[in-house]
Design an enzyme around this catalytic site. Structure first.
Site, PDB file in Angstrom:
ATOM      1  CE  LYS A 282      33.609 -20.134  55.121  1.00  0.00           C
ATOM      2  NZ  LYS A 282      34.732 -19.820  56.006  1.00  0.00           N
ATOM      3  CD  GLU A 289      37.723 -12.749  52.231  1.00  0.00           C
ATOM      4  OE1 GLU A 289      38.778 -13.328  52.545  1.00  0.00           O
ATOM      5  OE2 GLU A 289      36.595 -13.180  52.531  1.00  0.00           O
TER       6      GLU A 289
END
Length: 463
Positions: A282, A289
């Protein structure tokens, strides 16, 4: 003993004292409170209300307190209640009786109104400087990608070919308006409430125009009641910041989508992304965000203050103490977001071929195909229908428009000639949209020049 305790016969309850105190958050106003106090003392001395000796003592004492606070030598506690009482008490302890004369012809009501205006003015300029830095980074990205083809979207569906530069300049335009909004707020609020007193000025012959000019305001507020009770500028600032955060949130949403494997238009630098504690593959766009999430926080600050002020009678009410934490939090949040976004943009990698292939596979040149037939004399609605049939045929064959042969195209209509392939070339599709505000490199360069001039003007105003 409180400085206002003459009217009272017993000490304030300790719980009430803590509940009432604002020093734990309004202490950050100390440089503005000292700045306003110096201006007030100089005005009093000019008007003959304060002796020259007292004024010099007051100003020197205030400057020493400023240094001591900045050096961490002063601890703010709730015994001071608020920053205004704190500074005055520290000054009186330092210079004696002269310190007690500083509060002549003013009230904490006009003090706090002044401090907040000075604070907001200062941070408007700081935020504008940060927006300019981000805007310049967007300009740099646009200049480097004038012919970088990518899909343009409506309804999150691939629609027409554009360039990465054109997309980025859309956000530069949003930031331009944010800068203008903040300038408008600054201009509208640039009046000094100092001298309004508690609400009805004073019997002393003060010169409000002098102190306003001394502090960099255009003029004093025209109505003393309005001077101490106006917080419109705080609401306007929070509205401006909410719109700015909405723009940053939309931009962040684009980055988040473009970073995903489903798009893979860009990749963030390792320094501006995070990983997973369990999934080693990841690479998360956490900065974007958080910007997206913190937008709701700024909206909340705005709505909190609107709700606080909506039912207040004139003039000052203690409710107004609640303006500070909302304004402080919104400003801190915005400044934090603006501090990380420029470098993130500067260091990200663009996958231009992925963008191009996405544009190629989405039949984004279908409108241009229809326009081609229309320019050959076919009514647009007929051209639209024929192009739709060609797109359906391509879907069946797994091909793109430019991969069909001329013979195949002629089976749909005899008006197709060899020049159709030039007309539906993606880069040509973009170049042909050479209308002011359009995506052609020539037009995007005009946008870049306009924003560059605008930013230069804004920077000059800040000098």
């Amino acid at each position: 003993m409180k400085m206002w305790a003459g009217r009272f016969q017993s000490e304030t309850n300790a719980l009430v004292n803590d509940f009432n105190a604002s020093i734990h958050f309004d202490q950050r106003l100390y440089p503005y409170d000292i700045q306003g106090s110096i201006a007030h003392s100089q005005m009093l001395q000019k008007q003959g209300i304060l002796s020259e000796e007292d004024q010099k003592q007051i100003e020197q004492g205030l400057l020493e307190i400023l240094d001591e606070i900045q050096e961490g030598k002063i601890e703010f506690t709730s015994e001071y209640e608020d920053i205004h009482m704190c500074i005055e008490q520290l000054l009186t302890e330092k210079i004696g009786a002269a310190g007690k004369r500083l509060h002549t012809a003013r009230s904490r009501n006009d003090q706090v109104a002044l401090d907040m205006r000075l604070f907001v003015k200062d941070h408007i300029q700081k935020i504008q400087s940060q927006i300019i830095v981000l805007s310049q980074e967007l300009l740099s990205l646009a200049k480097s990608n004038l012919t970088t083809i990518m899909p343009g979207y409506t309804h999150l569906q691939r629609a027409q070919p554009i360039t990465f530069a054109h997309t980025i300049m859309a956000y530069a335009q949003m930031l331009r308006r944010d800068l203008i909004r903040l300038s408008n707020t600054y201009s509208l609020m640039n009046e000094s409430p100092l001298g309004s007193g508690a609400l009805a000025t004073t019997t002393y012959p003060i010169d409000r125009f002098y102190s306003a000019a001394f502090l960099g305001f255009d003029k004093p507020t025209s109505n003393s009641i309005d001077g101490v009770s106006d917080r419109d500028y705080c609401l306007e600032l929070l509205s401006d910041l909410s719109i700015l955060m909405m723009h940053l949130s939309r931009f962040s949403e684009e980055i988040i989508a473009w970073c995903s494997w489903e798009f893979k238009f860009i990749e963030l630098d390792d320094a501006y992304a995070t990983g997973s504690s369990i999934m080693p593959q990841k690479k998360n766009p956490d900065i974007c965000e958080l910007v997206r999430g913190k937008t709701g926080r700024v909206y909340g600050d705005m709505m909190a203050l609107f709700t606080t002020l909506k039912g207040l009678p004139l003039a000052y009410n203690k409710d107004m103490q609640e303006d500070k934490e909302s304004v402080f939090d919104a400003i801190d949040t915005v400044e934090m977001c603006l501090s990380v976004l420029p470098k993130m943009c500067q260091t990200m990698t663009l996958y231009t071929n992925t963008m191009y292939q996405a544009a190629k596979k989405g039949f984004l040149n279908a409108t241009d195909c229809a326009d081609y037939l229309t320019k050959k004399g076919l009514p647009f609605r007929d051209a639209y229908k024929i192009t739709g049939q060609i797109v359906a045929f391509c879907n069946e064959k797994g091909a793109s428009l430019d991969e069909l042969s001329l013979q195949t195209l002629k089976e749909f209509h005899p008006l197709f000639e060899e020049d159709v392939f030039e007309a539906i070339d993606l880069l040509n599709c973009v170049k042909q949209r050479n209308v002011y505000g359009g995506p052609s490199p020539e037009q995007v360069e005009i946008q870049i020049e306009e924003i560059t001039r605008f930013l230069a003007k804004m920077e000059a105003e800040h000098e």
